[in-house]
Design a protein around this motif. Structure first.
Motif, PDB file in Angstrom:
ATOM      1  N   PHE A 169       0.830  -1.199   0.000  1.00 35.60           N
ATOM      2  CA  PHE A 169       0.000   0.000   0.000  1.00 35.60           C
ATOM      3  C   PHE A 169       0.872   1.260   0.000  1.00 35.60           C
ATOM      4  CE2 PHE A 169      -2.877   3.212   1.522  1.00 35.60           C
ATOM      5  CZ  PHE A 169      -4.132   2.831   1.071  1.00 35.60           C
ATOM      6  N   LEU A 170       1.880   1.281   0.860  1.00 35.98           N
ATOM      7  CA  LEU A 170       2.764   2.447   0.935  1.00 35.98           C
ATOM      8  C   LEU A 170       3.583   2.598  -0.349  1.00 35.98           C
ATOM      9  CD1 LEU A 170       3.986   1.998   4.614  1.00 35.98           C
ATOM     10  CD2 LEU A 170       2.390   3.724   3.766  1.00 35.98           C
ATOM     11  N   THR A 171       4.002   1.485  -0.925  1.00 38.27           N
ATOM     12  CA  THR A 171       4.731   1.556  -2.197  1.00 38.27           C
ATOM     13  C   THR A 171       3.836   2.097  -3.300  1.00 38.27           C
ATOM     14  OG1 THR A 171       6.050  -0.354  -1.484  1.00 38.27           O
ATOM     15  CG2 THR A 171       6.137   0.229  -3.810  1.00 38.27           C
ATOM     16  N   LEU A 172       2.542   1.751  -3.263  1.00 43.08           N
ATOM     17  CA  LEU A 172       1.592   2.313  -4.229  1.00 43.08           C
ATOM     18  C   LEU A 172       1.482   3.821  -4.056  1.00 43.08           C
ATOM     19  CD1 LEU A 172      -0.667   2.147  -6.352  1.00 43.08           C
ATOM     20  CD2 LEU A 172      -2.265   1.623  -4.479  1.00 43.08           C
ATOM     21  N   LEU A 173       1.377   4.282  -2.813  1.00 45.93           N
ATOM     22  CA  LEU A 173       1.306   5.725  -2.567  1.00 45.93           C
ATOM     23  C   LEU A 173       2.571   6.419  -3.062  1.00 45.93           C
ATOM     24  CD1 LEU A 173      -0.295   5.898   1.000  1.00 45.93           C
ATOM     25  CD2 LEU A 173      -1.417   6.018  -1.231  1.00 45.93           C
ATOM     26  N   LYS A 174       3.719   5.783  -2.867  1.00 41.12           N
ATOM     27  CA  LYS A 174       4.966   6.357  -3.363  1.00 41.12           C
ATOM     28  C   LYS A 174       4.961   6.421  -4.888  1.00 41.12           C
ATOM     29  CE  LYS A 174       9.958   5.609  -3.623  1.00 41.12           C
ATOM     30  NZ  LYS A 174       9.924   5.683  -5.103  1.00 41.12           N
ATOM     31  N   ALA A 175       4.501   5.335  -5.528  1.00 43.20           N
ATOM     32  CA  ALA A 175       4.454   5.335  -6.994  1.00 43.20           C
ATOM     33  C   ALA A 175       3.529   6.436  -7.511  1.00 43.20           C
ATOM     34  CB  ALA A 175       3.987   3.972  -7.492  1.00 43.20           C
ATOM     35  N   ARG A 176       2.415   6.642  -6.830  1.00 44.28           N
ATOM     36  CA  ARG A 176       1.514   7.724  -7.240  1.00 44.28           C
ATOM     37  C   ARG A 176       2.179   9.085  -7.050  1.00 44.28           C
ATOM     38  NH1 ARG A 176      -4.223   5.703  -4.552  1.00 44.28           N
ATOM     39  NH2 ARG A 176      -4.799   4.218  -6.208  1.00 44.28           N
ATOM     40  N   SER A 177       2.902   9.256  -5.953  1.00 45.14           N
ATOM     41  CA  SER A 177       3.612  10.518  -5.738  1.00 45.14           C
ATOM     42  C   SER A 177       4.682  10.720  -6.804  1.00 45.14           C
ATOM     43  CB  SER A 177       4.250  10.532  -4.339  1.00 45.14           C
ATOM     44  OG  SER A 177       3.263  10.487  -3.321  1.00 45.14           O
ATOM     45  N   ASP A 178       5.344   9.614  -7.187  1.00 45.72           N
ATOM     46  CA  ASP A 178       6.342   9.722  -8.251  1.00 45.72           C
ATOM     47  C   ASP A 178       5.694  10.120  -9.565  1.00 45.72           C
ATOM     48  OD1 ASP A 178       8.297   9.019  -6.471  1.00 45.72           O
ATOM     49  OD2 ASP A 178       8.386   6.910  -7.079  1.00 45.72           O
ATOM     50  N   VAL A 179       4.500   9.594  -9.834  1.00 46.36           N
ATOM     51  CA  VAL A 179       3.777   9.990 -11.047  1.00 46.36           C
ATOM     52  C   VAL A 179       3.468  11.474 -11.010  1.00 46.36           C
ATOM     53  CG1 VAL A 179       1.591   9.755 -12.285  1.00 46.36           C
ATOM     54  CG2 VAL A 179       2.806   7.719 -11.521  1.00 46.36           C
ATOM     55  N   LYS A 180       2.968  11.941  -9.845  1.00 45.83           N
ATOM     56  CA  LYS A 180       2.648  13.372  -9.715  1.00 45.83           C
ATOM     57  C   LYS A 180       3.908  14.219  -9.885  1.00 45.83           C
ATOM     58  CE  LYS A 180       0.132  16.967  -8.516  1.00 45.83           C
ATOM     59  NZ  LYS A 180       1.176  17.985  -8.400  1.00 45.83           N
ATOM     60  N   SER A 181       5.009  13.793  -9.288  1.00 43.63           N
ATOM     61  CA  SER A 181       6.256  14.544  -9.412  1.00 43.63           C
ATOM     62  C   SER A 181       6.737  14.569 -10.860  1.00 43.63           C
ATOM     63  CB  SER A 181       7.318  13.944  -8.507  1.00 43.63           C
ATOM     64  OG  SER A 181       8.538  14.640  -8.630  1.00 43.63           O
ATOM     65  N   ASN A 182       6.638  13.424 -11.542  1.00 41.25           N
ATOM     66  CA  ASN A 182       7.057  13.365 -12.939  1.00 41.25           C
ATOM     67  C   ASN A 182       6.141  14.183 -13.834  1.00 41.25           C
ATOM     68  OD1 ASN A 182       9.433  11.455 -13.518  1.00 41.25           O
ATOM     69  ND2 ASN A 182       8.235  10.280 -12.044  1.00 41.25           N
ATOM     70  N   GLN A 183       4.852  14.193 -13.530  1.00 40.16           N
ATOM     71  CA  GLN A 183       3.934  15.034 -14.295  1.00 40.16           C
ATOM     72  C   GLN A 183       4.280  16.518 -14.134  1.00 40.16           C
ATOM     73  OE1 GLN A 183       0.179  13.732 -12.696  1.00 40.16           O
ATOM     74  NE2 GLN A 183      -0.156  12.217 -14.329  1.00 40.16           N
ATOM     75  N   ASP A 184       4.596  16.904 -12.895  1.00 43.02           N
ATOM     76  CA  ASP A 184       5.011  18.299 -12.670  1.00 43.02           C
ATOM     77  C   ASP A 184       6.314  18.597 -13.391  1.00 43.02           C
ATOM     78  OD1 ASP A 184       2.801  18.587 -11.073  1.00 43.02           O
ATOM     79  OD2 ASP A 184       3.880  18.302  -9.180  1.00 43.02           O
ATOM     80  N   SER A 185       7.228  17.623 -13.387  1.00 44.95           N
ATOM     81  CA  SER A 185       8.497  17.822 -14.085  1.00 44.95           C
ATOM     82  C   SER A 185       8.277  17.986 -15.583  1.00 44.95           C
ATOM     83  CB  SER A 185       9.427  16.638 -13.809  1.00 44.95           C
ATOM     84  OG  SER A 185      10.634  16.784 -14.526  1.00 44.95           O
ATOM     85  N   VAL A 186       7.417  17.141 -16.148  1.00 41.97           N
ATOM     86  CA  VAL A 186       7.112  17.247 -17.580  1.00 41.97           C
ATOM     87  C   VAL A 186       6.470  18.601 -17.885  1.00 41.97           C
ATOM     88  CG1 VAL A 186       5.617  16.342 -19.409  1.00 41.97           C
ATOM     89  CG2 VAL A 186       6.943  14.775 -17.984  1.00 41.97           C
ATOM     90  N   ALA A 187       5.562  19.031 -17.029  1.00 44.95           N
ATOM     91  CA  ALA A 187       4.898  20.327 -17.254  1.00 44.95           C
ATOM     92  C   ALA A 187       5.915  21.468 -17.197  1.00 44.95           C
ATOM     93  CB  ALA A 187       3.800  20.537 -16.207  1.00 44.95           C
ATOM     94  N   ARG A 188       6.837  21.422 -16.228  1.00 42.12           N
ATOM     95  CA  ARG A 188       7.847  22.480 -16.136  1.00 42.12           C
ATOM     96  C   ARG A 188       8.778  22.479 -17.352  1.00 42.12           C
ATOM     97  NH1 ARG A 188       7.874  20.789 -10.559  1.00 42.12           N
ATOM     98  NH2 ARG A 188       9.636  19.389 -11.007  1.00 42.12           N
ATOM     99  N   LEU A 189       9.199  21.279 -17.749  1.00 44.75           N
ATOM    100  CA  LEU A 189      10.105  21.193 -18.901  1.00 44.75           C
ATOM    101  C   LEU A 189       9.397  21.577 -20.199  1.00 44.75           C
ATOM    102  CD1 LEU A 189      11.977  17.899 -17.965  1.00 44.75           C
ATOM    103  CD2 LEU A 189      12.940  20.208 -18.031  1.00 44.75           C
ATOM    104  N   ASP A 190       8.129  21.222 -20.306  1.00 40.28           N
ATOM    105  CA  ASP A 190       7.376  21.616 -21.506  1.00 40.28           C
ATOM    106  C   ASP A 190       7.220  23.128 -21.575  1.00 40.28           C
ATOM    107  OD1 ASP A 190       5.642  20.802 -23.832  1.00 40.28           O
ATOM    108  OD2 ASP A 190       4.141  21.868 -22.636  1.00 40.28           O
ATOM    109  N   SER A 191       6.953  23.740 -20.415  1.00 35.43           N
ATOM    110  CA  SER A 191       6.847  25.197 -20.388  1.00 35.43           C
ATOM    111  C   SER A 191       8.182  25.853 -20.745  1.00 35.43           C
ATOM    112  CB  SER A 191       6.386  25.652 -18.998  1.00 35.43           C
ATOM    113  OG  SER A 191       6.369  27.062 -18.904  1.00 35.43           O
ATOM    114  N   GLN A 192       9.276  25.294 -20.219  1.00 34.54           N
ATOM    115  CA  GLN A 192      10.588  25.840 -20.526  1.00 34.54           C
ATOM    116  C   GLN A 192      10.921  25.667 -22.004  1.00 34.54           C
ATOM    117  OE1 GLN A 192      12.484  27.708 -18.907  1.00 34.54           O
ATOM    118  NE2 GLN A 192      14.328  27.670 -20.207  1.00 34.54           N
TER     119      GLN A 192
END
Length: 461
Positions: A169-192
């Motif tokens: 369960f905790l690993t799933l929450l971490k994977a979801r947080s990693d997805v959110k972090s990667n989505q934010d990273s993609v959004a920042r890099l796309d904007s740049q």
């Protein structure tokens, strides 16, 4: 819900089976653990082991009671008796209760009397062991130890399942947080990338800046795909642990948080030595081995048994008083036996189990040391993760501020594209470190509760 589904749910409720998880329902950590305990086949297996050992206790108890045995046999024989004189022939027929001259044959000058004999026997035996060299007592005590050991095995299975569900369960929450972090990273890099292309189009930035931004964006998208696949993998693992169809959608809800942990190391060690099921299992193994040694030694001790027999005999299968040779009797017997020698078999077997007992005692001592080291390790892991969380918070705040300043400087034409990309990478790295520290903290708590043998479904203090 269809009629078939309603009927199935009603049947499961009647037989006490776990209710089926509804598609799309929300499951937090506590509900997930409870569902796993109710539905995972490993729990049913451990429960059946307890039922099996309970039957073993009943069987060992029944061995103290007298046993009844019914034996019936019938035997028919055919005999021929040679006689040489008429007087002998007459005497034989008179003893058999038939008229002289019947059943006689003459062969080579001698007369033979041919006769059939039939005997039926019924024996009802009741046997009561009085002393068996402590074999029955030791077997009974061993069966009770086996039952206690099965209960400890059930508890260990339960704790192992709880830890597995919590870790997944905790690993799933971490994977979801990693997805959110990667989505934010993609959004920042796309904007740049858009800003860099705009500057390149008007001749303010070189083509190299655009290529760097495109390369970093592609790398971030690759990380996002890997994180999304990790989420799907953890969902499948959780569904398997909870005995839910792998293709059934379940909304697992929760957050990675830093719950306070107030248990001291001394208290954790004391609780582990008292409640850890592995230690209880090992203790029962030592005691059961001691009982095996007693059972092996019982063969060299005196044996005392009392028997009562009710016996009927006759010359007809139905054994009634009208039989010609009918008889009936009661017989009581006290049997004392003591094996004189067996060439050392008993003593060697006893020594074998004694050596096994000493080995199990050494294994128990080692297990206690291992449990103490495991508890200490998980306790240190909790402290380490807590420190890393504090450091990660500071680092994440600094990384976000650095990224904001790098973007502002780049847009003001006083900074470089490399500065922005480096700042973005630092933000992503700080987010991953924060997520990892929170995950490690809660997993370490789950591992510690397992190590001390305590059920804590919500991982609260």
């Amino acid at each position: 819900m269809t009629l078939q589904a309603l009927v199935l749910a009603a049947c499961l409720a009647l037989v006490g089976a776990p209710a089926l998880a509804q598609p799309g329902q929300s499951m937090d950590l506590e509900k997930s653990v409870k569902r796993a305990i109710d539905a995972n086949p490993s729990m049913q297996s451990a429960k059946q082991q307890i039922f099996s050992t309970q039957e073993g206790v009943r069987a060992a108890t029944a061995a103290f009671a007298p046993t009844g045995t019914v034996t019936y046999y019938s035997r028919a024989t055919n005999t021929t008796t040679p006689v040489t004189t008429a007087q002998d022939l007459t005497a034989l027929y008179t003893a058999a209760g038939v008229n002289p001259g019947q059943g006689a044959a003459t062969l080579q000058g001698k007369t033979y009397v041919v006769g059939d004999a039939y005997v039926a026997n019924l024996d009802l035996n009741v046997s009561q062991p009085l002393f068996t060299g402590f074999r029955l007592l030791s077997s009974y005590q061993k069966s009770k130890l086996a039952r206690d050991q099965a209960e400890s095995l059930y508890k260990r299975t339960e704790l192992t399942l709880i830890r597995s569900v919590q870790t997944a369960f905790l690993t799933l929450l971490k994977a979801r947080s990693d997805v959110k972090s990667n989505q934010d990273s993609v959004a920042r890099l796309d904007s740049q990338l858009k800003v860099t292309r705009a500057f390149y189009d008007v001749g303010l930035r070189p083509r190299l800046d655009v290529l760097q931004a495109e390369s970093d964006l592609a790398s971030a998208e690759q990380s996002l795909l890997a994180a999304q696949n990790s989420v799907d993998t953890q969902l499948a693992q959780l569904n398997a642990l909870l005995n839910i169809p792998l293709d059934q959608p379940v909304d697992y809800v929760g957050q990675l948080t830093q719950n306070p942990f107030a248990l001291t190391l001394r208290d954790a060690l004391d609780e582990a030595y008292k409640q850890r099921p592995d230690i209880a299992i090992a203790v029962k193994s030592v005691e059961m081995s001691e009982k095996d040694a007693s059972i092996a030694l019982s063969g060299g001790l005196p044996q005392l048994r009392a028997d009562y027999d009710f016996i009927r005999q006759g010359d007809k299968p139905w054994l009634r008083p009208e039989n010609v040779t009918f008889s009936e009797r009661h017989q009581f017997q006290l049997t004392f036996t003591w094996k004189a020698w067996d060439w050392g078999n008993t003593i060697f077997t006893y020594r074998q189990y004694s050596d096994v007992t000493k080995k199990l005692q050494a294994d128990l001592a080692k297990l206690r040391l291992d449990v103490g080291a495991e508890v200490k390790t998980q306790f240190l892991n909790i402290q380490d993760a807590a420190k890393r969380i504090n450091v990660a918070k500071t680092g994440l705040t600094a990384a976000n501020e650095g990224y904001r300043m790098a973007v502002a400087r780049y847009q003001a034409q006083v900074g470089t594209n490399t500065d922005v990309l480096d700042a973005q990478a630092r933000v992503s790295r700080a987010e991953f470190q924060m997520t990892q520290a929170l995950t490690d903290y809660q997993i370490a708590i789950a591992n510690l509760y397992y190590s001390i043998g305590r059920k804590n479904m919500k991982l609260d203090s």
